[in-house]
Scaffold this active site. Structure first.
Site, short mmCIF file in Angstrom:
data_model
loop_
_atom_site.label_atom_id
_atom_site.label_comp_id
_atom_site.label_asym_id
_atom_site.label_seq_id
_atom_site.Cartn_x
_atom_site.Cartn_y
_atom_site.Cartn_z
N TYR A 1 17.98 22.69 35.81
CA TYR A 1 18.08 21.23 35.58
C TYR A 1 19.21 20.95 34.60
CZ TYR A 1 16.39 16.60 34.00
OH TYR A 1 16.26 15.28 33.67
N LYS B 1 22.78 18.92 34.99
CA LYS B 1 23.09 17.73 34.16
C LYS B 1 24.45 17.90 33.46
CE LYS B 1 19.64 15.04 35.10
NZ LYS B 1 19.87 13.90 36.01
N1 SER Z 1 11.96 14.30 31.52
C1 SER Z 1 12.89 15.32 31.94
C2 SER Z 1 12.19 16.59 32.21
O1 SER Z 1 11.30 16.90 31.46
C3 SER Z 1 13.94 15.54 30.90
O2 SER Z 1 15.02 14.72 31.12
O3 SER Z 1 12.54 17.28 33.11
#
Ligand code: SER
Length: 320
Positions: free
Chosen positions: A142, A146
């Site tokens: 993730y 990003k």
């Molecule tokens: N809320 C998101 C997550 O925990 C963080 O940007 O993946």
């Protein structure tokens, strides 16, 4: 008049942002981009919705042409914990989807909002009072998507003059649509479980501090940044924004002020805990405050009061 497309419009942020954009810019001028999940209720009834699989550029292009779109709020993404189970999907949606939107932004001169995240930081980042410009070596897929997204947005602005803008969201707490598979989800679930069962078992350990924000502030942030005077934006993309730094004990203590018998215990999920340990405890958001007037309205007390009221009403009506 703006013609707006929101990708990921049935997600946690999209489902509320789309409705607010319709209130501000007119129902017919805001298209809800959906993929596998059909919209329901107000989202389906108040304005147009169209299938937009962001990994398929033709899907996006058809909607841009049909509605003469000039602005895209590109929210379609896979959250951090699911991203560890499905890293290929996280990359495909997180990076290839954004690349498609940016390529179309060149062709149709679109403005693009892209939400980055606290996930764009990693264990070598200074985790207290994390600066706007600092080390970014995330260790989750993730986070990798990003940071890549932040850099792509900067690149398309610098190289092609595209009006890209964005923030680094912290964990978002809301009461309309549940988040799906994020590391910060506990801060939403704890309120639902407080109302339903008066107890909550937390997947993040005691003392795990992370930045958080209530949804109304998250929505204002996106719209205010897109409306900001571009002449004042030195950063444009990936602004640190936060409203509060919380750990599970702190949230539970606030809930107990309304519900003295509320109980918190722990069953730590190692995947989520490792991710949380690599994210900031608290970010410095002074650049957002200086460059476009970021100023969140909700603190922990105001948010908790509202969350318990709204979720309590839903529970009483049998809607949970
Ligand atoms: N809320 C998101 C997550 O925990 C963080 O940007 O993946």
């Amino acid at each position: 008049m703006k013609n707006i497309l929101v990708t990921g419009s049935v997600g946690q942020i999209g489902s509320e942002l789309t409705l607010e954009l319709r209130k501000r810019y007119g129902n017919d001028n805001v298209v809800a981009g959906i993929n596998r999940t059909l919209p329901t209720g107000e989202l389906a009834e108040t304005g147009p919705y169209e299938k937009v699989d962001t990994t398929n550029i033709d899907d996006i292009k058809a909607v841009i042409e049909k509605y003469k779109i000039d602005t895209v709020y590109h929210l379609a993404a896979v959250l951090s914990a699911v991203g560890e189970q499905k890293p290929g999907l996280a990359w495909d949606i997180g990076v290839n989807g954004l690349y498609n939107v940016l390529e179309l932004a060149r062709e149709f001169n679109l403005a693009v909002f892209f939400p980055s995240s606290i996930g764009a930081f990693g264990p070598t980042t200074p985790l207290d009072n994390t600066p706007q410009d600092t080390i970014q070596r995330p260790t989750s897929m993730y986070g990798v998507t990003k940071v890549t997204g932040e850099m792509l947005c900067d690149y398309y602005h610098l190289r092609f003059g595209i009006d890209t803008r964005g923030v680094r969201y912290p964990g978002i707490i809301s009461n309309v649509t549940l988040p799906g598979g994020g590391t910060t989800d506990y801060a939403v679930e704890i309120y639902y479980e407080a109302i339903k069962n008066r107890k909550y078992t937390c997947p993040l350990g005691k003392g795990t501090f992370l930045d958080m924000m209530y949804m109304p502030d998250a929505i204002d942030a996106a719209i205010d940044l897109m409306e900001a005077d571009p002449g004042k934006l030195k950063h444009r993309n990936a602004f640190n924004i936060t409203a509060m730094s919380l750990d599970p004990e702190t949230v539970a203590a606030e809930i107990k002020k309304h519900m003295p018998d509320f109980k918190l215990d722990y069953d730590v999920d190692s995947v989520k805990q490792n991710i949380a340990n690599s994210w900031p405890n608290s970010m410095d958001d002074s650049c957002a405050r200086e460059e476009w007037g970021w100023d969140p309205k909700f603190d922990l007390a105001a948010m908790t009061e509202d969350m318990l009221k709204v979720i309590g009403e839903k529970h009483a009506k049998g809607q949970l």
